[in-house]
Motif scaffolding. Structure first.
Motif, PDB file in Angstrom:
ATOM      1  N   GLY A 148       0.817  -1.204   0.000  1.00  0.00           N
ATOM      2  CA  GLY A 148       0.000   0.000   0.000  1.00  0.00           C
ATOM      3  C   GLY A 148       0.852   1.256   0.000  1.00  0.00           C
ATOM      4  N   GLU A 149       0.214   2.349   0.378  1.00  0.00           N
ATOM      5  CA  GLU A 149       0.916   3.622   0.445  1.00  0.00           C
ATOM      6  C   GLU A 149       2.005   3.554   1.492  1.00  0.00           C
ATOM      7  OE1 GLU A 149      -1.740   6.918   1.020  1.00  0.00           O
ATOM      8  OE2 GLU A 149      -3.228   6.029  -0.309  1.00  0.00           O
ATOM      9  N   LYS A 150       3.131   4.217   1.203  1.00  0.00           N
ATOM     10  CA  LYS A 150       4.237   4.227   2.143  1.00  0.00           C
ATOM     11  C   LYS A 150       3.842   4.983   3.409  1.00  0.00           C
ATOM     12  CE  LYS A 150       7.949   3.915  -1.179  1.00  0.00           C
ATOM     13  NZ  LYS A 150       9.191   4.500  -1.658  1.00  0.00           N
ATOM     14  N   VAL A 151       4.359   4.483   4.513  1.00  0.00           N
ATOM     15  CA  VAL A 151       4.117   5.105   5.809  1.00  0.00           C
ATOM     16  C   VAL A 151       5.399   5.789   6.247  1.00  0.00           C
ATOM     17  CG1 VAL A 151       3.607   4.616   8.225  1.00  0.00           C
ATOM     18  CG2 VAL A 151       2.430   3.354   6.422  1.00  0.00           C
ATOM     19  N   ASP A 152       5.290   7.008   6.747  1.00  0.00           N
ATOM     20  CA  ASP A 152       6.440   7.709   7.306  1.00  0.00           C
ATOM     21  C   ASP A 152       6.571   7.282   8.765  1.00  0.00           C
ATOM     22  OD1 ASP A 152       8.394   9.387   8.261  1.00  0.00           O
ATOM     23  OD2 ASP A 152       7.323  11.243   7.767  1.00  0.00           O
ATOM     24  N   PRO A 153       7.592   6.479   9.092  1.00  0.00           N
ATOM     25  CA  PRO A 153       7.714   5.971  10.456  1.00  0.00           C
ATOM     26  C   PRO A 153       7.820   7.075  11.511  1.00  0.00           C
ATOM     27  CG  PRO A 153       9.206   4.805   9.000  1.00  0.00           C
ATOM     28  CD  PRO A 153       8.620   5.952   8.215  1.00  0.00           C
ATOM     29  N   SER A 154       8.325   8.238  11.131  1.00  0.00           N
ATOM     30  CA  SER A 154       8.435   9.319  12.113  1.00  0.00           C
ATOM     31  C   SER A 154       7.067   9.848  12.537  1.00  0.00           C
ATOM     32  CB  SER A 154       9.298  10.462  11.563  1.00  0.00           C
ATOM     33  OG  SER A 154       8.645  11.087  10.472  1.00  0.00           O
ATOM     34  N   CYS A 155       6.052   9.575  11.744  1.00  0.00           N
ATOM     35  CA  CYS A 155       4.691   9.994  12.084  1.00  0.00           C
ATOM     36  C   CYS A 155       3.977   8.987  12.982  1.00  0.00           C
ATOM     37  CB  CYS A 155       3.864  10.211  10.821  1.00  0.00           C
ATOM     38  SG  CYS A 155       4.452  11.569   9.810  1.00  0.00           S
ATOM     39  N   LEU A 156       4.583   7.837  13.178  1.00  0.00           N
ATOM     40  CA  LEU A 156       3.955   6.792  13.978  1.00  0.00           C
ATOM     41  C   LEU A 156       4.338   6.966  15.446  1.00  0.00           C
ATOM     42  CD1 LEU A 156       4.570   3.736  11.633  1.00  0.00           C
ATOM     43  CD2 LEU A 156       2.519   5.159  11.822  1.00  0.00           C
ATOM     44  N   VAL A 157       3.558   7.737  16.123  1.00  0.00           N
ATOM     45  CA  VAL A 157       3.816   8.030  17.535  1.00  0.00           C
ATOM     46  C   VAL A 157       2.658   7.465  18.346  1.00  0.00           C
ATOM     47  CG1 VAL A 157       4.211   9.845  19.231  1.00  0.00           C
ATOM     48  CG2 VAL A 157       5.028  10.132  16.875  1.00  0.00           C
ATOM     49  N   PRO A 158       2.949   6.539  19.273  1.00  0.00           N
ATOM     50  CA  PRO A 158       1.855   6.003  20.080  1.00  0.00           C
ATOM     51  C   PRO A 158       1.288   7.073  21.004  1.00  0.00           C
ATOM     52  CG  PRO A 158       3.959   5.118  20.821  1.00  0.00           C
ATOM     53  CD  PRO A 158       4.229   5.963  19.615  1.00  0.00           C
ATOM     54  N   ARG A 159       0.019   6.947  21.326  1.00  0.00           N
ATOM     55  CA  ARG A 159      -0.591   7.917  22.219  1.00  0.00           C
ATOM     56  C   ARG A 159      -0.057   7.701  23.627  1.00  0.00           C
ATOM     57  NH1 ARG A 159      -4.435   5.572  25.442  1.00  0.00           N
ATOM     58  NH2 ARG A 159      -5.474   3.719  24.657  1.00  0.00           N
ATOM     59  N   PRO A 160      -0.116   8.733  24.469  1.00  0.00           N
ATOM     60  CA  PRO A 160       0.337   8.564  25.860  1.00  0.00           C
ATOM     61  C   PRO A 160      -0.500   7.502  26.574  1.00  0.00           C
ATOM     62  CG  PRO A 160      -0.016  10.883  25.333  1.00  0.00           C
ATOM     63  CD  PRO A 160      -0.533  10.091  24.181  1.00  0.00           C
ATOM     64  N   LEU A 161       0.143   6.714  27.400  1.00  0.00           N
ATOM     65  CA  LEU A 161      -0.551   5.655  28.122  1.00  0.00           C
ATOM     66  C   LEU A 161      -1.617   6.200  29.062  1.00  0.00           C
ATOM     67  CD1 LEU A 161       2.421   3.280  28.983  1.00  0.00           C
ATOM     68  CD2 LEU A 161       0.666   2.971  27.240  1.00  0.00           C
ATOM     69  N   GLU A 162      -1.432   7.434  29.513  1.00  0.00           N
ATOM     70  CA  GLU A 162      -2.395   8.050  30.427  1.00  0.00           C
ATOM     71  C   GLU A 162      -3.688   8.445  29.722  1.00  0.00           C
ATOM     72  OE1 GLU A 162       0.748   9.671  29.864  1.00  0.00           O
ATOM     73  OE2 GLU A 162       1.618   8.201  31.233  1.00  0.00           O
ATOM     74  N   ASP A 163      -3.634   8.550  28.401  1.00  0.00           N
ATOM     75  CA  ASP A 163      -4.791   8.950  27.603  1.00  0.00           C
ATOM     76  C   ASP A 163      -5.674   7.720  27.376  1.00  0.00           C
ATOM     77  OD1 ASP A 163      -6.596  10.133  25.912  1.00  0.00           O
ATOM     78  OD2 ASP A 163      -5.178  10.449  24.270  1.00  0.00           O
ATOM     79  N   LEU A 164      -6.688   7.563  28.191  1.00  0.00           N
ATOM     80  CA  LEU A 164      -7.531   6.366  28.141  1.00  0.00           C
ATOM     81  C   LEU A 164      -8.510   6.437  26.970  1.00  0.00           C
ATOM     82  CD1 LEU A 164      -8.290   5.995  31.940  1.00  0.00           C
ATOM     83  CD2 LEU A 164      -6.573   4.786  30.590  1.00  0.00           C
ATOM     84  N   LYS A 165      -8.354   5.504  26.053  1.00  0.00           N
ATOM     85  CA  LYS A 165      -9.241   5.363  24.900  1.00  0.00           C
ATOM     86  C   LYS A 165      -9.432   3.879  24.645  1.00  0.00           C
ATOM     87  CE  LYS A 165      -7.929   9.630  22.595  1.00  0.00           C
ATOM     88  NZ  LYS A 165      -7.303  10.206  21.425  1.00  0.00           N
ATOM     89  N   ASP A 166     -10.344   3.563  23.758  1.00  0.00           N
ATOM     90  CA  ASP A 166     -10.616   2.147  23.501  1.00  0.00           C
ATOM     91  C   ASP A 166      -9.588   1.491  22.584  1.00  0.00           C
ATOM     92  OD1 ASP A 166     -11.370   3.426  21.189  1.00  0.00           O
ATOM     93  OD2 ASP A 166     -13.234   2.321  20.936  1.00  0.00           O
ATOM     94  N   HIS A 167      -8.740   2.249  21.925  1.00  0.00           N
ATOM     95  CA  HIS A 167      -7.689   1.660  21.102  1.00  0.00           C
ATOM     96  C   HIS A 167      -6.550   2.655  20.968  1.00  0.00           C
ATOM     97  CE1 HIS A 167      -9.844   4.033  18.105  1.00  0.00           C
ATOM     98  NE2 HIS A 167      -8.783   3.940  17.339  1.00  0.00           N
ATOM     99  N   GLY A 168      -5.507   2.253  20.261  1.00  0.00           N
ATOM    100  CA  GLY A 168      -4.398   3.168  20.037  1.00  0.00           C
ATOM    101  C   GLY A 168      -3.130   2.810  20.795  1.00  0.00           C
ATOM    102  N   LEU A 169      -3.089   1.628  21.394  1.00  0.00           N
ATOM    103  CA  LEU A 169      -1.885   1.205  22.114  1.00  0.00           C
ATOM    104  C   LEU A 169      -1.051   0.192  21.332  1.00  0.00           C
ATOM    105  CD1 LEU A 169      -3.248   0.915  25.750  1.00  0.00           C
ATOM    106  CD2 LEU A 169      -1.856   2.733  24.756  1.00  0.00           C
ATOM    107  N   GLY A 170      -1.446  -0.092  20.102  1.00  0.00           N
ATOM    108  CA  GLY A 170      -0.750  -1.105  19.310  1.00  0.00           C
ATOM    109  C   GLY A 170       0.720  -0.808  19.114  1.00  0.00           C
ATOM    110  N   LEU A 171       1.068   0.418  18.747  1.00  0.00           N
ATOM    111  CA  LEU A 171       2.472   0.774  18.533  1.00  0.00           C
ATOM    112  C   LEU A 171       3.279   0.631  19.820  1.00  0.00           C
ATOM    113  CD1 LEU A 171       2.125   3.901  16.238  1.00  0.00           C
ATOM    114  CD2 LEU A 171       3.014   1.665  15.610  1.00  0.00           C
ATOM    115  N   HIS A 172       2.696   1.067  20.911  1.00  0.00           N
ATOM    116  CA  HIS A 172       3.372   0.936  22.204  1.00  0.00           C
ATOM    117  C   HIS A 172       3.638  -0.545  22.494  1.00  0.00           C
ATOM    118  CE1 HIS A 172       4.471   1.770  26.334  1.00  0.00           C
ATOM    119  NE2 HIS A 172       3.629   0.817  26.694  1.00  0.00           N
TER     120      HIS A 172
END
Length: 157
Positions: free
Chosen positions: A97-121
């Motif tokens: 697929g489209e290339k991903v810029d790895p520098s843009c892949l920043v996991p969300r802070p662990l303190e930020d409680l959401k239902d998803h978004g911890l995969g990168l961490h």
């Protein structure tokens, strides 16, 4: 682990799975991957975490790269390099697929409680090395396609 030459009598089994970008196909991938690790006598807790990290990486491709397009394909390959007491699990996840810029892949802070978004961490905590390779270009079917490879490495004790 340093590169080592293979003798004629040794062979490293490289497992390769190619499947459409459909979330339901992650289940058999997980089963094959965890079975391989169990055969290689990796502890159950480590098998669980490595399989979870692999699942997260593949689902990220399905969701963020392919936007759930089932006509797209993913290739996952893995093998275990063993040299004496040292063992390294090498996993490569390839998408077209489209290339991903790895520098843009920043996991969300662990303190930020959401239902998803911890995969990168999770992926970065589970694997010792997480690297993207955009230099590969391949022939997919009859047209040129850009390939992104995500290389995951875990040193096993």
């Amino acid at each position: 682990m340093k590169q080592r030459a293979q003798s004629e009598n040794s062979s490293e089994a490289v497992f390769s799975v190619r499947f459409p970008a459909v979330v339901e196909f992650v289940v058999p991938l997980r089963k094959a991957f965890s079975a391989f690790l169990e055969v290689k006598k990796v502890s159950h807790d480590i098998v669980y975490m490595l399989t979870l990290g692999l699942s997260e990486a593949v689902i990220n491709v399905i969701e963020h790269t392919y936007h759930f397009d089932p006509s797209k394909w993913i290739v996952v390959e893995w093998h275990l390099e063993e040299a004496g007491e040292e063992r390294e699990l090498i996993v490569t996840i390839r998408d077209f697929g489209e290339k991903v810029d790895p520098s843009c892949l920043v996991p969300r802070p662990l303190e930020d409680l959401k239902d998803h978004g911890l995969g990168l961490h999770l992926i970065r905590k589970t694997y010792d090395s997480v690297e993207f390779d955009h230099t590969v270009s391949c022939l997919l079917y009859t047209s040129r396609a850009h390939e992104t490879s995500l290389h995951l490495v875990c040193r096993l004790l």
